[in-house]
Each structure stands twice: as C-alpha cells, then as structure tokens.
Design a protein around this motif. Structure first.
Motif, PDB file in Angstrom:
ATOM      1  N   LEU A  26       1.124  -1.471   0.434  1.00 18.77           N
ATOM      2  CA  LEU A  26      -0.080  -0.145  -0.043  1.00 18.77           C
ATOM      3  C   LEU A  26       0.756   1.322  -0.151  1.00 18.77           C
ATOM      4  O   LEU A  26       0.390   2.160  -0.145  1.00 18.77           O
ATOM      5  N   LEU A  27       2.284   1.528   0.250  1.00 26.49           N
ATOM      6  CA  LEU A  27       2.572   2.655   0.669  1.00 26.49           C
ATOM      7  C   LEU A  27       3.963   2.881  -0.903  1.00 26.49           C
ATOM      8  O   LEU A  27       5.015   3.846  -0.478  1.00 26.49           O
ATOM      9  N   GLY A  33      -3.683   0.826  -8.532  1.00 30.43           N
ATOM     10  CA  GLY A  33      -3.310  -0.773  -8.576  1.00 30.43           C
ATOM     11  C   GLY A  33      -3.686  -1.088  -7.631  1.00 30.43           C
ATOM     12  O   GLY A  33      -4.117  -0.993  -7.085  1.00 30.43           O
ATOM     13  N   LEU A  34      -3.680  -3.236  -8.435  1.00 34.87           N
ATOM     14  CA  LEU A  34      -4.609  -3.840  -7.788  1.00 34.87           C
ATOM     15  C   LEU A  34      -3.123  -4.395  -5.741  1.00 34.87           C
ATOM     16  O   LEU A  34      -2.193  -4.277  -6.084  1.00 34.87           O
ATOM     17  N   GLY A 112      -4.864   9.049   0.545  1.00 36.60           N
ATOM     18  CA  GLY A 112      -5.935   9.568   0.939  1.00 36.60           C
ATOM     19  C   GLY A 112      -6.097   8.110   1.330  1.00 36.60           C
ATOM     20  O   GLY A 112      -7.807   8.506   2.355  1.00 36.60           O
ATOM     21  N   GLY A 113      -6.135   7.138   1.143  1.00 35.57           N
ATOM     22  CA  GLY A 113      -6.880   5.358   1.488  1.00 35.57           C
ATOM     23  C   GLY A 113      -7.512   4.548   0.328  1.00 35.57           C
ATOM     24  O   GLY A 113      -8.207   5.035  -0.946  1.00 35.57           O
ATOM     25  N   ASN A 114      -7.139   4.105   0.475  1.00 33.61           N
ATOM     26  CA  ASN A 114      -7.107   2.895  -0.535  1.00 33.61           C
ATOM     27  C   ASN A 114      -9.196   2.063  -0.578  1.00 33.61           C
ATOM     28  O   ASN A 114      -9.753   2.375   0.076  1.00 33.61           O
ATOM     29  N   VAL A 115      -8.937   1.796  -1.944  1.00 31.35           N
ATOM     30  CA  VAL A 115     -10.483   1.291  -1.965  1.00 31.35           C
ATOM     31  C   VAL A 115     -10.631  -0.395  -2.136  1.00 31.35           C
ATOM     32  O   VAL A 115     -10.094  -1.064  -2.473  1.00 31.35           O
ATOM     33  N   LEU A 132     -18.901  -1.709  -1.263  1.00 35.34           N
ATOM     34  CA  LEU A 132     -17.918  -0.501  -1.026  1.00 35.34           C
ATOM     35  C   LEU A 132     -17.037  -0.212   0.307  1.00 35.34           C
ATOM     36  O   LEU A 132     -18.188   0.594   1.323  1.00 35.34           O
ATOM     37  N   HIS A 133     -16.098  -0.845   0.490  1.00 40.23           N
ATOM     38  CA  HIS A 133     -15.447  -1.042   2.334  1.00 40.23           C
ATOM     39  C   HIS A 133     -16.370  -1.391   2.837  1.00 40.23           C
ATOM     40  O   HIS A 133     -16.678  -0.816   3.710  1.00 40.23           O
ATOM     41  N   GLY A 134     -16.983  -2.449   2.489  1.00 42.05           N
ATOM     42  CA  GLY A 134     -17.580  -3.192   3.473  1.00 42.05           C
ATOM     43  C   GLY A 134     -19.409  -2.524   3.582  1.00 42.05           C
ATOM     44  O   GLY A 134     -19.996  -3.335   4.434  1.00 42.05           O
ATOM     45  N   LYS A 135     -19.365  -1.323   3.221  1.00 40.70           N
ATOM     46  CA  LYS A 135     -20.723  -1.187   3.053  1.00 40.70           C
ATOM     47  C   LYS A 135     -21.830  -1.621   1.397  1.00 40.70           C
ATOM     48  O   LYS A 135     -21.326  -1.111   0.441  1.00 40.70           O
ATOM     49  N   VAL A 136     -22.833  -1.880   1.695  1.00 45.34           N
ATOM     50  CA  VAL A 136     -23.628  -2.501   0.073  1.00 45.34           C
ATOM     51  C   VAL A 136     -23.875  -1.334   0.036  1.00 45.34           C
ATOM     52  O   VAL A 136     -24.293  -0.404  -0.161  1.00 45.34           O
ATOM     53  N   CYS A 137     -23.766  -1.033  -1.552  1.00 44.39           N
ATOM     54  CA  CYS A 137     -23.533  -0.349  -2.640  1.00 44.39           C
ATOM     55  C   CYS A 137     -24.309  -0.851  -3.549  1.00 44.39           C
ATOM     56  O   CYS A 137     -24.295  -1.771  -3.759  1.00 44.39           O
ATOM     57  N   SER A 138     -24.696   0.336  -5.013  1.00 45.36           N
ATOM     58  CA  SER A 138     -24.709  -0.283  -6.340  1.00 45.36           C
ATOM     59  C   SER A 138     -24.145  -0.669  -6.918  1.00 45.36           C
ATOM     60  O   SER A 138     -22.952  -0.120  -6.677  1.00 45.36           O
TER      61      SER A 138
END
Length: 672
Positions: A26-27, A33-34, A112-115, A132-138
């Motif tokens: 991550l750093l 990127g993955l 600013g923070g990974n996705v 997305l980040h553990g929260k249900v989304c469309s």
C-alpha cells in the motif's frame, strides 16, 4: 526477483466463501493499482491469496491451475462484463462447480485511502451483491469509482484476456484509435473526439444544398420559383418582388450602338493582345539575358578547367623529370610523354574548336531570333497605332451619338411641354434611373413583362388568401433558414476549435507510440510503424490508428490484419504495441493473458526481454503477464515479481518452504 506462490485447494468443496487477494504494497504506489483481491469459490479456487508486486508481475503455472481465473476475478471484481472474458455470458458460471455463491474482493491503491471493492455472486439467480469499503452499494457506484481511477477492463489496450488476444488484430482502425485515446491519451482527448463527431453530424444536417429551378411563374407584383432539393428531394418555393412599371420615352439606334460597342470591345481585345505580346517579348528578352549569363559562366568554367590543365601539365613535367632519373628503365618515357602531350593538345584543340563553333552557332541563332522579335515588335506597334486610330474614330462617333441624344431629349421635353432648362419631375427621374444601362438588359426586362402579362389571368379571393399564406410560409422558412445558417456557422466554429485542441495532441501521441513501437521492432531485427490514418480530414468518425509490420527482409510493410500475418506474428505485434503504450499509460495496471502462445522461441525470447526491460521501470504502471510456460535462461530483474500458481490436495501456502525447494533443486542440478 520476488517469488509468490498461489495455492488452489480443490479438495475443500464445502468452503464456498473465501477471499482472493490480488495487489501490492500500500505504500509503494503513486497510481491506483491492485493491492489485494479475494475470491471465494471462484471457478477454480476454493481459497487463494495473491499479492503482486508494484511493477511487472509474471504469473506462471501449468494449464488448468487457475491462472486465467485470476484474470476473471479482476474483471468481475471491477464491474466488468462477462462478455469481455469470452467464457460464459452468466456471472454464475464463474463460481466453482458445487458452490451456490462466490466472493471476490479487490483492494486498489488510492491517495488518501485505498479502495476496497467486494462482490458476492449468487449462482441460482445470477445476481450480485456489491460492497464498497464493507458497505452495500449499487453496481453503478462501483463503476463510477473504477472509472475515477482510470481503470478500463473493457479496453483491450489495458485488459487483454486469453480468449480476446485474437480480437486485438481484428479491431478496426477507428476502434483501435478510440481504445488508445482512452488508455493513454489525456482525459479531454477522447471527449474532444466525441464532440467533433457530434458536431460533424449536426453540420451535415444543417448544410445548405444548392437547388435547381423547376418552375417560374408571376403574379401582379411577385415572381415565384419552385425548386427541388438534391439533398432531401423536397420541393420548396421562394418569391421576389417584380420591378414596377417603367417609362421608356426615348429611342436610340440600337443596331448602330451595338456595332460601336462591339468595335470598342474588339479594340480593347487587340490592346490586351498587344500587351500580352509585349509581356512575352519581355520574358523572352529576360530569357536571352539569362542564357547570356549562362554562357559567361560556362566560359569561366572552361577557363578554370584550362588553369587546372596547366597545373596537371606542370605535375606531369615534374613526374617526367623524376622518371628520367630512373636507371635501367626499358621504357622510353620521353617518347610516351611527347606522344601523350600531342594527344592532349590534339584533344584540347578539338574541344576548343567545337566550343567555338557551338558559341558561334548560338550567337547566330540568338541574333536571328532578336531580328525576328524586333520585326514582330514593329508589327505590333503598327497594330497598336491602328487600334488607337480606330479608338479615336469611335470617340468621335460617341460624341455624335451624345449630341443626337441631347437632340432627342430636347424633342421629348417639347412633346411633354417642358422648358429646355426645366428639370425632369422626380417620379420620371427615378423611373429612368432604375432602367437598365444596356440594350440587352432592356430587352430582357421587356420579355419579363410580356411573360408576366401572359400569366396574369385575374385574381380571386382564394388566390389572394393562398398568396398571403404562401408568403407567410416563405417568411417563416426564410427565418428558419437564417437560424440554421447561423447554427451551421456556429458548429463550424466549434469544429475548428475542437479540431485544433484534439488533432495536434493526438498526432504527437501517435508519434510517441510509433517511436517506441519502431524501436521495439528494430531491436527484434524487424520493422514496424504506427500512424494516424484518415481519408477525409473532416470525417472524424473515420480517423484511426494503423499498425504496419514486416517480419522478413524480403517483404514490405503490411497492415496488421487477422489474415495476413501468422498467429505468432500477430501476438508479437499486439504485445509490442501494448508495450509501446506502457510508459505513456494513464491506467494503473495492465493485464495480458497468454499472449506468447504461438510465438517461435526466438521472438518469444525477444518479446520477453522487451517486456522485462519496459514494464519493470518504476515510471510505468503495474503489469500482469500470464503465461503457462517460460523459456530457459531468460533474463530477470529485481523489480519484477514471479507468481507461481500450483494446485493439489496437499499443497498449502503456509507449509511451502521456498528456501528448501531451491536448495533441493540446486542439488539435483549439480548431480545431473
């Protein structure tokens, strides 16, 4: 070189919920990127973790171990369509057999923070639950997040699955340009291209086409014209006011006037011809002067050659003196020298005689030509004097006709009971002012009045209503036409501005790609070119990128097509084009699956060296190169990561001892 081992456990069929992690530290990354991806019951895997490096990732494994499943997980985890993979149209088909649902999780680096994107796939309904980040989304929110990171899994220039490798060579030139613009061009480049195509479509709709007359008819005060459009085949009408009644009070000798006008035109034509002949004579005189200069230059050159000849003769004399001192010589050098000198003098005499003869003939020719031109000049001057005499006579006739006109005007005033010094009434003055100036125009006006009189049959109320309605329609059409013309001019201005902002950066981008592409082919002892191709510069939907390659010295450059080159040659061309994009790429990573299939060992080794050298640079984006095999004794670098994919019932990533494996392999090699 970092080695990571990916494990596939096919014995744990009851574990239908696990994680596939694909990514890098991550750093270390400046672009998305993955970092990690997880997949549960994904086609081959019950559970696996893959941690790639920041630059080139070489994913190696035998057929059937699940290399392409990693590619499928990346595509589906980033909201890609199943059609992109070519392995099934329903998302449930990508879940491991015997499982009711699967799970993919991908972590992407972002400042600013990974996705973190998660997708749970249900086999029975072929539906997915996105998080997305553990929260249900469309799914739309996920697609927008992926798009914001410049990830395009639908772009073959960025994401090339195994079953789509052959599709690259089948791409049309416009499709390849669009994919390249999206992959490596600045964000506004493709937007300007789309604007230009839309503007051009509107411009076609607004273009005014010249229409032929079908019919002309007259009413009391208007002339109507009926037309048919070449463009739309529709019939339209237009009208114009008929000139008011005219008063023709005097007459002149039309035939005499016409003859005088013809004579004046003939004189003017003769004067024009004389001027042209004089200009031609001046040009010939200038040509003669240039020829004279050329002869002087030739004379100077011959003088220089004569000086060089003297120098050569002096050198020859020096050499002859040296040769006289040579003893025991059986060659009579003096005799040869004298004979050579005689030959040289004879040749030089012949050259001088020929040159003098040529110069004499040239001077005689020029003198004769000058005499002829002087005679022609005298003849033209006589013609000019004759023309001046005729012009003078014409002026005298003009004065006589003017006096005759004044007499007629006096007679007309007497008939109208007007004083000689009395001015014409304003209405008569205006009427005469509007009359044509030539007899032919007066005849045309009379014919027009006769035609109007022939068509005039009287007016009824219905005719007046129809006329008023048509007049209103015509006004509306003229207003609409004016608005469309203004809109057309605005679109053309927009096209000009957008074209300048789009085409120049595009040409520079294609030139950079061509430079890289050509360098790669030269390093393989082949030839390749990339250029911007178009037939009409105003048809923006026809612009495209053309790839031309040559793999044999005896052939010419040929456009890359699905049929002309062999499968291996197409793979090499595709790979080198993608590598030419690598350093220009805006996307965070690129995936290429088993593109080296069909390459001969020599080209495969060369392509591998180019991939390693280009994709391992820190300035480039992350790269995934999937292959079932590698040649021996390839060159590796520390910046690349090798991911080895295995499967089996007893292999566990926690129990894998890499150092022991390497030591055992070295011992076996030493024994053999």
């Amino acid at each position: 070189t970092r080695h990571t081992h990916t494990h596939t456990d096919r014995s744990i069929s009851h574990r239908c919920f696990s994680t596939l992690l694909i990514g890098f530290s991550l750093l270390l990354w400046k672009t998305a990127g993955l970092t990690e991806t997880s997949a549960l019951c994904h086609r081959t895997y019950s559970y696996t973790v893959v941690r790639p490096g920041p630059n080139l990732n070489m994913i190696v494994g035998a057929n059937g171990t699940g290399k392409s499943s990693i590619v499928c997980a990346i595509c589906l985890g980033l909201a890609g369509k199943t059609a992109l993979l070519g392995r099934g149209d329903k998302v449930g088909l990508y879940v491991k057999s015997g499982c009711r649902k699967g799970f993919v999780e991908i972590e992407l680096y972002k400042q600013g923070g990974n996705v973190v994107i998660s997708r749970e796939i249900h086999v029975d309904t072929n539906q997915s639950v996105w998080m997305l980040h553990g929260k249900v989304c469309s799914q739309k929110i996920v697609e927008e997040e992926v798009k914001a990171l410049h990830i395009q899994v639908s772009n073959l220039c960025q994401f090339l699955p195994q079953d789509k490798v052959g599709e690259f060579a089948k791409m049309t030139k416009p499709d390849l340009l669009e994919a390249t613009e999206k992959s490596v061009g600045p964000p506004e480049m493709y937007a300007y291209h789309c604007k230009l195509r839309n503007f051009r479509t509107k411009e076609r709709e607004l273009e005014v086409i010249e229409e032929p007359y079908l019919k002309v008819f007259y009413t009391a005060h208007e002339r109507y014209i009926v037309k048919r459009s070449f463009y739309s085949n529709k019939i339209s009408t237009s009208n114009s006011a008929v000139n008011p009644s005219q008063y023709l009070a005097i007459t002149v000798d039309a035939e005499g006037k016409q003859q005088l006008e013809q004579q004046m035109k003939a004189c003017e034509s003769k004067l024009s011809e004389i001027d042209e002949r004089m200009s031609a004579l001046q040009r010939e005189g200038a040509a003669l002067a240039r020829r004279d200069n050329e002869l002087l230059s030739e004379k100077k050159r011959l003088s220089e050659l004569k000086g060089k000849k003297r120098q050569l003769e002096q050198k020859i004399s020096t050499k002859q003196d040296s040769l006289r001192q040579t003893e025991n010589s059986v060659i009579d050098l003096k005799k040869i020298e004298e004979e050579t000198k005689r030959k040289i003098e004879a040749v030089n005499s012949q050259k001088v005689a020929i040159l003098r003869a040529n110069l004499t003939m040239e001077k005689v020719h020029l003198a004769l030509k000058t005499v002829g031109l002087m005679a022609e000049k005298a003849k033209l001057e006589n013609s000019c004097r004759e023309g001046a005499t005729e012009l003078k006579a014409t002026d005298q006739v003009k004065v006589r006709l003017t006096e005759q006109c004044k007499g007629l005007l006096k007679k007309a005033k007497s008939v109208c009971r007007m004083q000689l010094n009395e001015n014409l009434p304003e209405d008569l003055h205006n009427a005469f002012t509007k009359l044509p100036d030539t007899l032919a125009e007066i005849d045309a006006m009379l014919n027009e009045e006769h035609s109007r009189a022939e068509f005039f049959t009287g007016l009824s109320e219905q005719v007046v209503e129809d006329y008023n309605r048509k007049e209103e329609e015509i006004k509306n059409l003229e207003k609409e036409l004016e608005e469309k013309v203004n809109a057309l001019n605005a679109y053309r201005q927009n096209i000009s501005e957008a074209k300048e902002r789009w085409l120049n950066p595009l040409k520079q981008l294609v030139e950079k790609i061509n430079e890289k592409f050509s360098d790669f082919f030269r390093s393989m002892q082949c030839a390749g070119e990339v250029d911007l191709h178009f037939e009409n510069e105003d048809e923006y939907d026809k612009y495209g990128i053309r790839i031309r390659v040559k793999f044999h010295s005896s052939t010419q450059l040929h456009e890359l097509t699905p049929h002309h080159q062999s499968g291996g040659e197409r793979s090499v061309s595709t790979m080198l084009y993608l590598m030419a994009l690598q350093e220009l790429n805006r996307c965070p990573f690129r995936v290429v699956d088993e593109i080296n299939q069909g390459m001969d060992p020599i080209n495969e080794r060369r392509v591998f060296d180019i991939v390693v050298r280009t994709a391992s640079r820190k300035s480039t984006s992350q790269y995934f190169f999937i292959t079932p095999k590698l040649l021996q004794n390839l060159k590796y670098v520390d910046e690349m990561t090798v991911l080895c994919v295995h499967n089996g019932q007893t292999v566990s990533p926690d129990q894998w001892d890499e150092k022991k494996f390497v030591t055992r392999r070295l011992k076996r090699t030493a024994r053999t």
